[in-house]
Write a protein that holds these residues in place. Structure first.
Motif, PDB file in Angstrom:
ATOM      1  N   ILE A  48     -29.349 -94.560 -66.598  1.00 59.53           N
ATOM      2  CA  ILE A  48     -28.502 -94.105 -67.724  1.00 59.53           C
ATOM      3  C   ILE A  48     -29.222 -93.087 -68.608  1.00 59.53           C
ATOM      4  O   ILE A  48     -28.596 -92.444 -69.453  1.00 59.53           O
ATOM      5  N   ARG A  49     -30.533 -92.939 -68.431  1.00 56.50           N
ATOM      6  CA  ARG A  49     -31.281 -91.934 -69.231  1.00 56.50           C
ATOM      7  C   ARG A  49     -31.490 -90.642 -68.433  1.00 56.50           C
ATOM      8  O   ARG A  49     -32.128 -89.716 -68.919  1.00 56.50           O
ATOM      9  N   GLY A  50     -31.018 -90.603 -67.205  1.00 56.55           N
ATOM     10  CA  GLY A  50     -31.226 -89.428 -66.351  1.00 56.55           C
ATOM     11  C   GLY A  50     -30.392 -88.230 -66.780  1.00 56.55           C
ATOM     12  O   GLY A  50     -29.463 -88.361 -67.574  1.00 56.55           O
TER      13      GLY A  50
ATOM     14  N   ARG B 130     -23.485 -93.509 -83.473  1.00 57.80           N
ATOM     15  CA  ARG B 130     -23.056 -92.281 -84.152  1.00 57.80           C
ATOM     16  C   ARG B 130     -21.968 -92.572 -85.194  1.00 57.80           C
ATOM     17  O   ARG B 130     -21.793 -91.815 -86.131  1.00 57.80           O
ATOM     18  N   ASP B 131     -21.207 -93.654 -84.945  1.00 49.07           N
ATOM     19  CA  ASP B 131     -20.026 -93.947 -85.769  1.00 49.07           C
ATOM     20  C   ASP B 131     -20.043 -95.387 -86.266  1.00 49.07           C
ATOM     21  O   ASP B 131     -18.995 -95.959 -86.556  1.00 49.07           O
ATOM     22  N   ILE B 132     -21.201 -95.991 -86.349  1.00 44.67           N
ATOM     23  CA  ILE B 132     -21.267 -97.417 -86.689  1.00 44.67           C
ATOM     24  C   ILE B 132     -20.869 -97.650 -88.152  1.00 44.67           C
ATOM     25  O   ILE B 132     -20.034 -98.497 -88.451  1.00 44.67           O
TER      26      ILE B 132
ATOM     27  N   ARG C   8     -26.472 -78.923 -77.715  1.00 42.18           N
ATOM     28  CA  ARG C   8     -25.125 -78.918 -77.123  1.00 42.18           C
ATOM     29  C   ARG C   8     -24.480 -80.285 -77.303  1.00 42.18           C
ATOM     30  O   ARG C   8     -23.329 -80.401 -77.726  1.00 42.18           O
ATOM     31  N   ARG C   9     -25.240 -81.338 -76.999  1.00 45.34           N
ATOM     32  CA  ARG C   9     -24.696 -82.700 -77.094  1.00 45.34           C
ATOM     33  C   ARG C   9     -24.389 -83.061 -78.557  1.00 45.34           C
ATOM     34  O   ARG C   9     -23.346 -83.631 -78.854  1.00 45.34           O
ATOM     35  N   ASP C  10     -25.289 -82.698 -79.462  1.00 42.38           N
ATOM     36  CA  ASP C  10     -25.056 -82.997 -80.885  1.00 42.38           C
ATOM     37  C   ASP C  10     -23.802 -82.289 -81.390  1.00 42.38           C
ATOM     38  O   ASP C  10     -23.031 -82.856 -82.168  1.00 42.38           O
TER      39      ASP C  10
ATOM     40  N   LEU D 180     -21.176 -81.370 -79.622  1.00 44.49           N
ATOM     41  CA  LEU D 180     -19.992 -82.037 -79.057  1.00 44.49           C
ATOM     42  C   LEU D 180     -19.732 -83.356 -79.782  1.00 44.49           C
ATOM     43  O   LEU D 180     -18.598 -83.673 -80.149  1.00 44.49           O
ATOM     44  N   ASP D 181     -20.782 -84.148 -80.013  1.00 47.09           N
ATOM     45  CA  ASP D 181     -20.617 -85.458 -80.655  1.00 47.09           C
ATOM     46  C   ASP D 181     -20.135 -85.324 -82.106  1.00 47.09           C
ATOM     47  O   ASP D 181     -19.385 -86.158 -82.597  1.00 47.09           O
ATOM     48  N   ALA D 182     -20.599 -84.263 -82.781  1.00 44.25           N
ATOM     49  CA  ALA D 182     -20.219 -84.087 -84.185  1.00 44.25           C
ATOM     50  C   ALA D 182     -18.878 -83.366 -84.319  1.00 44.25           C
ATOM     51  O   ALA D 182     -18.208 -83.474 -85.343  1.00 44.25           O
ATOM     52  N   GLY D 183     -18.476 -82.650 -83.261  1.00 42.38           N
ATOM     53  CA  GLY D 183     -17.262 -81.834 -83.352  1.00 42.38           C
ATOM     54  C   GLY D 183     -16.027 -82.475 -82.763  1.00 42.38           C
ATOM     55  O   GLY D 183     -14.925 -81.957 -82.905  1.00 42.38           O
ATOM     56  N   ARG D 184     -16.167 -83.635 -82.102  1.00 42.38           N
ATOM     57  CA  ARG D 184     -14.999 -84.241 -81.448  1.00 42.38           C
ATOM     58  C   ARG D 184     -14.035 -84.807 -82.494  1.00 42.38           C
ATOM     59  O   ARG D 184     -14.429 -85.065 -83.640  1.00 42.38           O
ATOM     60  N   THR D 185     -12.786 -85.035 -82.064  1.00 40.93           N
ATOM     61  CA  THR D 185     -11.778 -85.531 -82.997  1.00 40.93           C
ATOM     62  C   THR D 185     -11.942 -87.034 -83.224  1.00 40.93           C
ATOM     63  O   THR D 185     -11.798 -87.519 -84.344  1.00 40.93           O
TER      64      THR D 185
HETATM   65  O1   DC Z   1     -27.873 -92.554 -78.668  1.00 42.68           O
HETATM   66  P1   DC Z   1     -27.766 -91.851 -77.317  1.00 42.68           P
HETATM   67  O2   DC Z   1     -28.345 -90.462 -77.337  1.00 42.68           O
HETATM   68  O3   DC Z   1     -28.267 -92.666 -76.179  1.00 42.68           O
HETATM   69  O4   DC Z   1     -26.182 -91.691 -77.089  1.00 42.68           O
HETATM   70  C1   DC Z   1     -25.657 -91.101 -75.932  1.00 42.68           C
HETATM   71  C2   DC Z   1     -24.280 -90.524 -76.207  1.00 42.68           C
HETATM   72  O5   DC Z   1     -23.330 -91.562 -76.410  1.00 42.68           O
HETATM   73  C3   DC Z   1     -24.160 -89.594 -77.396  1.00 42.68           C
HETATM   74  O6   DC Z   1     -24.456 -88.262 -77.044  1.00 42.68           O
HETATM   75  C4   DC Z   1     -22.732 -89.768 -77.819  1.00 42.68           C
HETATM   76  C5   DC Z   1     -22.356 -91.155 -77.359  1.00 42.68           C
HETATM   77  N1   DC Z   1     -22.310 -92.133 -78.441  1.00 42.68           N
HETATM   78  C6   DC Z   1     -21.152 -92.189 -79.186  1.00 42.68           C
HETATM   79  O7   DC Z   1     -20.247 -91.383 -78.964  1.00 42.68           O
HETATM   80  N2   DC Z   1     -21.010 -93.131 -80.135  1.00 42.68           N
HETATM   81  C7   DC Z   1     -21.981 -94.021 -80.397  1.00 42.68           C
HETATM   82  N3   DC Z   1     -21.804 -94.962 -81.325  1.00 42.68           N
HETATM   83  C8   DC Z   1     -23.184 -93.964 -79.660  1.00 42.68           C
HETATM   84  C9   DC Z   1     -23.327 -92.979 -78.695  1.00 42.68           C
END
Ligand code: DC
Length: 226
Positions: free
Chosen positions: A88-90, A129-131, A178-180, A182-187
């Motif tokens: 899962i980290r690959g 990210r959304d806890i 790129r990942r940040d 996408l994660d911050a820009g999603r709806t």
């Molecule tokens: O914390 P991490 O880098 O292992 O998380 C992997 C991805 O999972 C991250 O890019 C977005 C998603 N993620 C999420 O959408 N909501 C969370 N609460 C945790 C992770």
């Protein structure tokens, strides 16, 4: 949440911010279990890739999320009974996880499981990210962990090297950015700082220092609620 609700410490932040290390330290100090929600999204992403579903297909990904059995105990992650802590980290999972976790139905399924896990364990330190914003809006304490872009890329590179995957610095920085984005820009529940979260910049601070600050804040917050 009432006084009898379990103690929940929400730790959010982007990749490389130090949230996993800090979450583990806080959990140990408070004798609480830790839930790495990123590992759950990563496990479902692995299941999506293995079943040949397109990470951009909302329905296909939701079906995989509903069926996948992800178990997190004692730092290891199992998918349908198989240890997937390494895969899962690959790079394949890392490249596809933002697409899979952007689907609202995938999030709905996984958020319900995260809440159930915490209630079953009587509380916990939950990182993601959304806890603080969505999963546990009434957490005992909400922390948003940050660090400078350079420091985050440096830490991510060290993680990669430790796992035997040496990528160029720029490559790590580009894929992380790129990942940040996408994660911050999603709806659906993007990475965000809750209004009542404590923001901690870990760039020039030791893990011990940050853990100590959070533990102190949790204890004060719990005392105020009692
Ligand atoms: O914390 P991490 O880098 O292992 O998380 C992997 C991805 O999972 C991250 O890019 C977005 C998603 N993620 C999420 O959408 N909501 C969370 N609460 C945790 C992770």
């Amino acid at each position: 949440m009432s006084e009898t609700s379990p103690r929940v410490v929400a730790i959010d932040g982007p990749s490389g911010s130090g949230k996993s290390t800090v979450a583990r330290g806080v959990a140990q100090a408070l004798d609480l279990p830790v839930l790495d929600t990123g590992a759950i999204y990563r496990s479902v992403t692995l299941a999506v890739l293995e079943s040949g579903v397109d990470p951009d297909d909302p329905k296909g990904c939701a079906e995989v999320a509903e069926q996948a059995r992800v178990e997190l105990e004692d730092g290891s992650v199992a998918l349908d009974g198989r240890d997937v802590s390494g895969p899962i980290r690959g790079p394949e999972v890392t490249a596809a996880v933002s697409a899979v976790s952007a689907h609202p139905r995938v999030r709905e399924v996984l958020v319900a499981r995260q809440r159930a896990w915490v209630y079953r364990h009587g509380g916990g330190v939950v990182e993601g990210r959304d806890i603080g914003t969505v999963v546990f809006p009434h957490a005992t304490l909400k922390v948003f962990v940050t660090a400078s872009d350079e420091e985050r890329a440096r830490r991510r590179r060290l993680d990669e090297e430790a796992a035997g995957r040496e990528g160029a610095v720029e490559e790590v920085q580009v894929s992380m950015a790129r990942r940040d984005a996408l994660d911050a820009g999603r709806t659906a529940s993007p990475t965000a700082v809750a209004d009542d979260a404590v923001v901690i910049d870990t760039t020039d601070r030791s893990v011990e220092e940050v853990v100590e600050e959070i533990v102190g804040r949790v204890q004060r917050a719990a005392a105020e609620r009692a």
